[in-house]
Design a protein around this motif. Sequence first.
Motif, mmCIF file in Angstrom:
data_model
loop_
_atom_site.group_PDB
_atom_site.id
_atom_site.type_symbol
_atom_site.label_atom_id
_atom_site.label_comp_id
_atom_site.label_asym_id
_atom_site.label_seq_id
_atom_site.Cartn_x
_atom_site.Cartn_y
_atom_site.Cartn_z
ATOM 1 N N SER A 217 1.043 -1.162 -0.121
ATOM 2 C CA SER A 217 -0.492 -0.129 -0.013
ATOM 3 C C SER A 217 1.247 0.899 -0.083
ATOM 4 C CB SER A 217 -1.167 -0.198 1.169
ATOM 5 O OG SER A 217 -0.120 0.412 2.287
ATOM 6 N N HIS A 218 2.011 0.933 0.222
ATOM 7 C CA HIS A 218 2.781 2.499 0.346
ATOM 8 C C HIS A 218 3.577 3.029 -0.980
ATOM 9 C CE1 HIS A 218 5.633 5.024 2.582
ATOM 10 N NE2 HIS A 218 6.764 4.247 2.128
ATOM 11 N N ILE A 219 3.007 1.959 -1.848
ATOM 12 C CA ILE A 219 4.435 2.125 -2.490
ATOM 13 C C ILE A 219 3.798 2.090 -3.850
ATOM 14 C CG2 ILE A 219 5.910 -0.463 -3.034
ATOM 15 C CD1 ILE A 219 8.218 0.456 -3.387
ATOM 16 N N PRO A 236 -6.937 0.181 -8.353
ATOM 17 C CA PRO A 236 -6.269 0.916 -7.323
ATOM 18 C C PRO A 236 -5.846 0.701 -6.341
ATOM 19 C CG PRO A 236 -8.129 2.096 -9.396
ATOM 20 C CD PRO A 236 -8.541 0.492 -9.204
ATOM 21 N N THR A 237 -5.192 1.008 -5.557
ATOM 22 C CA THR A 237 -4.255 1.058 -4.057
ATOM 23 C C THR A 237 -5.632 1.669 -3.652
ATOM 24 O OG1 THR A 237 -1.892 0.630 -4.828
ATOM 25 C CG2 THR A 237 -2.915 0.645 -2.642
ATOM 26 N N GLU A 238 -5.546 2.133 -3.727
ATOM 27 C CA GLU A 238 -6.717 3.148 -2.815
ATOM 28 C C GLU A 238 -7.332 2.785 -2.503
ATOM 29 O OE1 GLU A 238 -8.472 7.529 -1.859
ATOM 30 O OE2 GLU A 238 -7.174 7.568 -2.998
ATOM 31 N N ASP A 239 -8.555 1.915 -3.924
ATOM 32 C CA ASP A 239 -9.993 1.611 -4.141
ATOM 33 C C ASP A 239 -9.724 0.470 -3.342
ATOM 34 O OD1 ASP A 239 -10.872 3.750 -5.167
ATOM 35 O OD2 ASP A 239 -10.660 2.808 -7.060
ATOM 36 N N ARG A 242 -10.513 0.416 0.067
ATOM 37 C CA ARG A 242 -10.587 0.716 0.664
ATOM 38 C C ARG A 242 -12.307 -0.415 1.007
ATOM 39 N NH1 ARG A 242 -11.774 5.269 -2.277
ATOM 40 N NH2 ARG A 242 -12.919 4.308 -3.012
ATOM 41 N N ASP A 243 -12.276 -0.720 0.013
ATOM 42 C CA ASP A 243 -12.871 -1.325 -0.632
ATOM 43 C C ASP A 243 -13.181 -3.000 -2.055
ATOM 44 O OD1 ASP A 243 -16.192 -2.515 -1.153
ATOM 45 O OD2 ASP A 243 -16.316 -1.226 -2.194
ATOM 46 N N PRO A 244 -12.369 -3.312 -0.647
ATOM 47 C CA PRO A 244 -11.895 -5.311 -1.768
ATOM 48 C C PRO A 244 -13.353 -5.214 -2.529
ATOM 49 C CG PRO A 244 -11.934 -5.255 0.759
ATOM 50 C CD PRO A 244 -12.586 -4.152 0.673
ATOM 51 N N LEU A 245 -13.344 -6.040 -3.667
ATOM 52 C CA LEU A 245 -14.388 -6.434 -4.280
ATOM 53 C C LEU A 245 -14.224 -7.957 -3.683
ATOM 54 C CD1 LEU A 245 -14.111 -4.138 -8.052
ATOM 55 C CD2 LEU A 245 -15.836 -4.053 -5.694
ATOM 56 N N HIS A 246 -13.203 -9.747 -4.066
ATOM 57 C CA HIS A 246 -13.502 -10.431 -4.243
ATOM 58 C C HIS A 246 -12.784 -10.939 -2.851
ATOM 59 C CE1 HIS A 246 -12.266 -14.341 -4.707
ATOM 60 N NE2 HIS A 246 -12.081 -14.119 -5.832
ATOM 61 N N LEU A 253 -6.846 -8.726 3.884
ATOM 62 C CA LEU A 253 -6.897 -7.296 3.889
ATOM 63 C C LEU A 253 -7.195 -7.349 5.758
ATOM 64 C CD1 LEU A 253 -8.176 -4.884 1.729
ATOM 65 C CD2 LEU A 253 -5.906 -5.026 1.976
ATOM 66 N N ASP A 254 -8.271 -8.697 6.006
ATOM 67 C CA ASP A 254 -8.450 -8.614 7.630
ATOM 68 C C ASP A 254 -7.359 -8.822 8.080
ATOM 69 O OD1 ASP A 254 -10.918 -7.745 6.997
ATOM 70 O OD2 ASP A 254 -11.948 -9.333 6.512
ATOM 71 N N ALA A 255 -6.737 -9.884 7.189
ATOM 72 C CA ALA A 255 -5.810 -10.348 9.113
ATOM 73 C C ALA A 255 -3.962 -9.409 8.334
ATOM 74 C CB ALA A 255 -5.212 -11.396 7.273
#
Length: 318
Positions: A217-219, A236-239, A242-246, A253-255
Amino acid sequence: MNRNIIELSEVKRTYPVSRGVFSLSKTTVKAVNGITLHVGDGETLGLVGESGCGKSTLARLLTGLEKPDSGSIIFKGKALDQWTAAELGTMVQMVFQDPYSSLNPRHRIGSIISEGMRINNLGNRKEIAARVDELLVQVGLRPEHATRYPHEFSGGQRQRVAIARAIAMNPDLIVCDEPVSALDVSVQAQVLNLLKSIQKEFGLSYVFISHDLSVVSHISDRVAVMYLGMLMEVSPTEDLYRDPLHPYTRILLDAVPVPDPSVRFEEVAISGEMPSPISPPSGCPFHPRCPMVMEICSKERPIMRDMGKGRNVFCHLY
């Protein structure tokens, strides 16, 4: 819009393996199984996924170290196999995971950094020596370090040397395969900031491979999520954060640990281990572990769904 520096279309790579020590029968491992992807000029594409999902195999394909079994890889408008090895060496470079084993311990730092320049006759001895000094300064080291050996440096310094070696040929694309995973957390930030500053100065494109989503996420400008040789989501990283689809992206991300003791962690809704790539599941490869699995998931492989704003997801939910 920036042009694409590299484009992959339905790229596959398999390896033959024996079923056992005493078995004569062989099968194949589908390390990369139909990847369609692109990297824009000056862009950083993050590539994430569990160990064994095919990230490093894809890195070797991007650098020309291995050839795909099928599909196409187009680099700067020309098929990758149409470039000579010397041409690819000046246009695509790689930064490896382990700074301790990626540098020859018998060679001095100056020799390691200048090897590509010497092989390709990019100047006389004096010009190459001056270029090495310049590169050392650019990566945060000193010119006098050129006469030292790799064992005289820390892990972070060795990775700086590896970065200097990668940019010595003025490449268009650098593939970074877990470049900070072997480093201390404080050193990781320094190396990531160095990569970003070098990218801005030279207009480089990166494919940044990592299992650490906080680092990615940093790079990264965009992130591609892999599972068992296939793409699950590209966004896109920010999207994506913020709102993962799969569902798989959501679980990854939860981990990610949150450095706040007041935050209570919920148990991640995933079961079992990643299936063997020797015998991957039918349909969607994630369906045996997916908390949102449907009947169609085990029967049909999902196709890419364009969700708009540069977001693509490979999932029957959409």
